[in-house]
Write a protein that holds these residues in place. Sequence first.
Motif, mmCIF file in Angstrom:
data_model
loop_
_atom_site.group_PDB
_atom_site.id
_atom_site.type_symbol
_atom_site.label_atom_id
_atom_site.label_comp_id
_atom_site.label_asym_id
_atom_site.label_seq_id
_atom_site.Cartn_x
_atom_site.Cartn_y
_atom_site.Cartn_z
ATOM 1 N N ASP A 89 0.819 -1.203 0.000
ATOM 2 C CA ASP A 89 0.000 0.000 0.000
ATOM 3 C C ASP A 89 0.858 1.260 0.000
ATOM 4 O O ASP A 89 0.337 2.368 -0.145
ATOM 5 C CB ASP A 89 -0.927 0.030 1.216
ATOM 6 N N THR A 90 2.137 1.091 0.181
ATOM 7 C CA THR A 90 3.056 2.221 0.177
ATOM 8 C C THR A 90 2.997 2.928 -1.169
ATOM 9 O O THR A 90 3.219 2.325 -2.211
ATOM 10 C CB THR A 90 4.488 1.762 0.464
ATOM 11 N N ALA A 91 2.694 4.200 -1.131
ATOM 12 C CA ALA A 91 2.549 4.977 -2.356
ATOM 13 C C ALA A 91 2.231 6.416 -2.003
ATOM 14 O O ALA A 91 1.957 6.745 -0.853
ATOM 15 C CB ALA A 91 1.425 4.405 -3.226
ATOM 16 N N VAL A 92 2.272 7.248 -3.009
ATOM 17 C CA VAL A 92 1.744 8.592 -2.867
ATOM 18 C C VAL A 92 0.272 8.512 -3.238
ATOM 19 O O VAL A 92 -0.081 8.009 -4.306
ATOM 20 C CB VAL A 92 2.469 9.600 -3.779
ATOM 21 N N TYR A 93 -0.572 8.991 -2.364
ATOM 22 C CA TYR A 93 -2.007 8.938 -2.595
ATOM 23 C C TYR A 93 -2.519 10.290 -3.059
ATOM 24 O O TYR A 93 -2.235 11.320 -2.446
ATOM 25 C CB TYR A 93 -2.729 8.504 -1.317
ATOM 26 N N GLN A 117 2.154 11.213 1.009
ATOM 27 C CA GLN A 117 2.911 9.971 1.074
ATOM 28 C C GLN A 117 2.405 9.060 2.171
ATOM 29 O O GLN A 117 2.222 9.485 3.313
ATOM 30 C CB GLN A 117 4.392 10.271 1.309
ATOM 31 N N VAL A 118 2.198 7.813 1.813
ATOM 32 C CA VAL A 118 1.848 6.775 2.776
ATOM 33 C C VAL A 118 2.925 5.710 2.705
ATOM 34 O O VAL A 118 3.198 5.163 1.637
ATOM 35 C CB VAL A 118 0.478 6.144 2.473
ATOM 36 N N THR A 119 3.528 5.436 3.826
ATOM 37 C CA THR A 119 4.564 4.425 3.887
ATOM 38 C C THR A 119 4.184 3.376 4.922
ATOM 39 O O THR A 119 3.915 3.712 6.076
ATOM 40 C CB THR A 119 5.923 5.035 4.260
ATOM 41 N N VAL A 120 4.146 2.142 4.494
ATOM 42 C CA VAL A 120 3.786 1.044 5.384
ATOM 43 C C VAL A 120 5.007 0.164 5.593
ATOM 44 O O VAL A 120 5.550 -0.388 4.639
ATOM 45 C CB VAL A 120 2.633 0.207 4.817
ATOM 46 N N SER A 121 5.420 0.054 6.809
ATOM 47 C CA SER A 121 6.587 -0.747 7.134
ATOM 48 C C SER A 121 6.179 -2.196 7.340
ATOM 49 O O SER A 121 5.113 -2.495 7.883
ATOM 50 C CB SER A 121 7.275 -0.211 8.386
ATOM 51 N N SER A 122 7.036 -3.085 6.918
ATOM 52 C CA SER A 122 6.755 -4.503 7.055
ATOM 53 C C SER A 122 7.265 -5.039 8.377
ATOM 54 O O SER A 122 8.052 -4.375 9.073
ATOM 55 C CB SER A 122 7.379 -5.282 5.904
#
Length: 122
Positions: A89-93, A117-122
């Motif tokens: 889901d990490t992306a610029v929305y 910016q949305v950044t999702v860490s694993s």
Amino acid sequence: QVQLVESGGGLAEAGGSLRLSCAASGPSIAAYRMGWFRQAPGKERTFVAVIYRSGGTTSYADSVKGRFTISRDNANAVSLQMNSLKAEDTAVYFCAADPIYSRIVSGRAAYWGQGTQVTVSS
């Protein structure tokens, strides 16, 4: 004069939640359908969700169904509640608006925000 400003992006953990908001301004904003797109690094911008101007009727990309919810907060704002976030889901929305529903879904919206910016860490 039509402007869309996204907010709410940031860092979230996988499985977590984040809520994005889009504030719209300008003439006839209440008549616009509004939606969300996203663009991951090195990839094309893709459709995420859209909502009719009156609310209620929505459409989602298969990749986010059951996890994301688009809602019309008021005539001038739309939000995207993102749950069960995944690294992909990490992306610029981007927030999008257009008087015609199909133009948003097809990526041809008349108006776009600058993205958050949305950044999702694993």
